[in-house]
Write an enzyme that holds these catalytic residues in place. Structure first.
Site, mmCIF file in Angstrom:
data_model
loop_
_atom_site.group_PDB
_atom_site.id
_atom_site.type_symbol
_atom_site.label_atom_id
_atom_site.label_comp_id
_atom_site.label_asym_id
_atom_site.label_seq_id
_atom_site.Cartn_x
_atom_site.Cartn_y
_atom_site.Cartn_z
ATOM 1 N N HIS A 206 32.349 44.957 57.819
ATOM 2 C CA HIS A 206 33.557 45.047 57.002
ATOM 3 C C HIS A 206 34.375 46.252 57.454
ATOM 4 O O HIS A 206 33.820 47.319 57.725
ATOM 5 C CB HIS A 206 33.176 45.190 55.527
ATOM 6 C CG HIS A 206 34.330 45.069 54.583
ATOM 7 N ND1 HIS A 206 35.259 46.083 54.402
ATOM 8 C CD2 HIS A 206 34.714 44.063 53.760
ATOM 9 C CE1 HIS A 206 36.151 45.702 53.514
ATOM 10 N NE2 HIS A 206 35.857 44.476 53.116
ATOM 11 N N CYS A 244 39.075 41.810 56.634
ATOM 12 C CA CYS A 244 39.598 42.018 55.275
ATOM 13 C C CYS A 244 41.069 42.400 55.366
ATOM 14 O O CYS A 244 41.406 43.485 55.849
ATOM 15 C CB CYS A 244 38.797 43.112 54.569
ATOM 16 S SG CYS A 244 39.411 43.471 52.901
ATOM 17 N N HIS A 271 37.949 38.103 54.087
ATOM 18 C CA HIS A 271 38.402 38.559 52.777
ATOM 19 C C HIS A 271 39.927 38.492 52.804
ATOM 20 O O HIS A 271 40.550 39.109 53.678
ATOM 21 C CB HIS A 271 37.974 40.004 52.519
ATOM 22 C CG HIS A 271 36.515 40.171 52.258
ATOM 23 N ND1 HIS A 271 35.956 41.400 51.957
ATOM 24 C CD2 HIS A 271 35.503 39.278 52.225
ATOM 25 C CE1 HIS A 271 34.651 41.248 51.767
ATOM 26 N NE2 HIS A 271 34.355 39.976 51.925
ATOM 27 N N ASP A 316 39.707 38.321 47.664
ATOM 28 C CA ASP A 316 39.074 39.617 47.466
ATOM 29 C C ASP A 316 39.527 40.167 46.124
ATOM 30 O O ASP A 316 39.794 39.409 45.195
ATOM 31 C CB ASP A 316 39.416 40.534 48.637
ATOM 32 C CG ASP A 316 38.365 41.611 48.869
ATOM 33 O OD1 ASP A 316 37.373 41.655 48.128
ATOM 34 O OD2 ASP A 316 38.539 42.408 49.785
ATOM 35 N N HIS A 317 39.642 41.447 45.990
ATOM 36 C CA HIS A 317 39.937 42.061 44.699
ATOM 37 C C HIS A 317 41.116 41.394 44.000
ATOM 38 O O HIS A 317 42.105 41.032 44.645
ATOM 39 C CB HIS A 317 40.263 43.551 44.876
ATOM 40 C CG HIS A 317 39.218 44.294 45.629
ATOM 41 N ND1 HIS A 317 39.472 45.501 46.232
ATOM 42 C CD2 HIS A 317 37.916 44.012 45.879
ATOM 43 C CE1 HIS A 317 38.372 45.934 46.831
ATOM 44 N NE2 HIS A 317 37.416 45.048 46.632
ATOM 45 N N TYR A 330 37.168 42.739 40.059
ATOM 46 C CA TYR A 330 36.346 41.536 40.160
ATOM 47 C C TYR A 330 36.318 40.703 38.882
ATOM 48 O O TYR A 330 35.267 40.256 38.434
ATOM 49 C CB TYR A 330 34.926 41.897 40.600
ATOM 50 C CG TYR A 330 34.849 42.247 42.064
ATOM 51 C CD1 TYR A 330 34.858 41.253 43.030
ATOM 52 C CD2 TYR A 330 34.813 43.574 42.480
ATOM 53 C CE1 TYR A 330 34.807 41.570 44.376
ATOM 54 C CE2 TYR A 330 34.762 43.903 43.822
ATOM 55 C CZ TYR A 330 34.760 42.889 44.772
ATOM 56 O OH TYR A 330 34.725 43.214 46.106
#
Length: 365
Positions: A206, A244, A271, A316-317, A330
């Site tokens: 990552h 990401c 991501h 992702d977030h 999350y």
């Protein structure tokens, strides 16, 4: 594109498997055994327990995020070899339940850094926020007090047992340069990748979040050039990247669609999320919609589609919306909205592609 959803486990997540099942197109869980300290072997019985929980709702567990790397490996200490052997055993145990990807990182001390976990946005939602000036002038121990308060849900990278040794970690990493960290990463990869290949599990590093040095700690996976260097350390298809868009997108110099097109065959896991950058170096996480942030999500999804991406992807977030009480970044609602936005782009690209194929066929008849 195979859509998956991060889940922190029964009793450690505000989102239930029943709710995830209702999000269209989600076929699997991105999971981990978050209570197992870095460096210890993941027991097969615990792995099988997660598999049983997932199977009950028809989910696969192909992607693990993360099998954390012990600091002795990152520091290059003599004790690293034992921790690497333990890591190999965990890979072997995960292969027994069909895991295909392990997402991990090689960041010293902090896995990710934000200065506010619930920064208000104009629409009334809140999101993870990074204030550059505050980080520059902040003591890292103050950051821990701000971010590690969550008594109900652990946050990856901010586990209490790890943070207890924060002072010792900073002392240990004071002698680690960027180049020595590269060397330690290569040593790890040379030991691990042959085992991963044997087990048919792709290792996917990552990017650093954010993609620049924090508190004087070196960072490696920050740019297209550095990803290129990383992939050459062990030039093997089982040595890959979790690309990401949010982590890399915090730096305006990063051309993420270009990265996707160059590294497509080495990206087993994606991501996809958006951030809004500010001229002073701050950034805040936004909805996945392109116009809400500074990252062109449409062009990112298009790059994956153009490359024939068949790997795993997750939203992702997300923001915290509709008064949801959840782990920072999350929640259920905004990530579910993100998935539908990503599917909307993907399905449109599929339709355009089909139309082009139909036109070609009609001309050749």
């Amino acid at each position: 594109m195979r859509m998956v959803f991060r889940w922190f486990g029964k009793g450690n997540d505000s989102v239930s498997l029943q709710h995830i099942k209702q999000i269209p197109g989600v076929e699997g869980l991105v999971w981990a055994l978050h209570d197992i300290p870095a460096g210890e072997v993941w027991p097969l019985d615990r792995i099988l327990e997660v598999k049983q929980q997932a199977n009950k709702y028809g989910f696969q567990i192909d992607v693990v995020e993360s099998v954390n790397i012990h600091d002795d490996i990152k520091l290059g200490l003599p004790s690293r070899d034992q921790y690497i052997e333990n890591y190999k055993k965990t890979i072997q145990n995960l292969s027994k339940v069909g895991v295909k990807v392990i997402c991990y990182n090689f960041m010293p001390v902090f896995d990710w850094v934000r200065t506010d976990l619930f920064k208000p946005l104009e629409d009334g939602s809140t999101a993870l926020f990074y204030e550059k000036a505050k980080v520059v002038g902040m003591d890292p121990f103050e950051l821990v007090e701000n971010n590690a308060y969550n008594p109900e849900f652990t946050m990856p990278g901010w586990e209490p047992e790890r943070l207890k040794s924060l002072k010792e970690l900073f002392v240990a990493y004071s002698n680690v340069s960027t180049e020595s960290l590269w060397d330690n990463l290569q040593y790890f990869l040379e030991k691990i990748i042959p085992v991963a290949e044997m087990c048919d599990i792709k290792m996917a590093i990552h990017p650093d979040d954010p993609p620049w040095e924090i508190f004087g700690l070196p960072r490696l996976i920050t740019s297209q050039d550095n990803i290129r260097r990383f992939l050459k350390l062990v030039d093997n298809p089982y040595n890959g990247v979790t690309l990401c868009s949010g982590s890399l997108g915090a730096n305006s110099a990063n051309d993420i669609p270009a990265m996707i097109r160059e590294f497509a065959d080495r990206i087993p896991f994606a991501h996809i999320r958006n951030v809004k950058r500010f001229a002073n170096g701050d950034f805040i996480e936004t909805s996945h919609r392109t116009k809400d942030g500074s990252v062109d999500i449409y062009e990112i999804v298009k790059a994956y589609h153009d490359c024939g991406f068949t790997g795993y992807a997750r939203p992702d977030h997300g923001r915290h919306i509709w008064d949801e009480e959840c782990r920072p970044g999350y929640g259920l609602y905004d990530r579910a909205l993100g998935i539908m936005y990503l599917w909307g782009i993907w399905d449109s690209l599929e339709s355009i592609y089909k139309e082009k194929i139909d036109i070609v066929h009609s001309k050749t008849r």
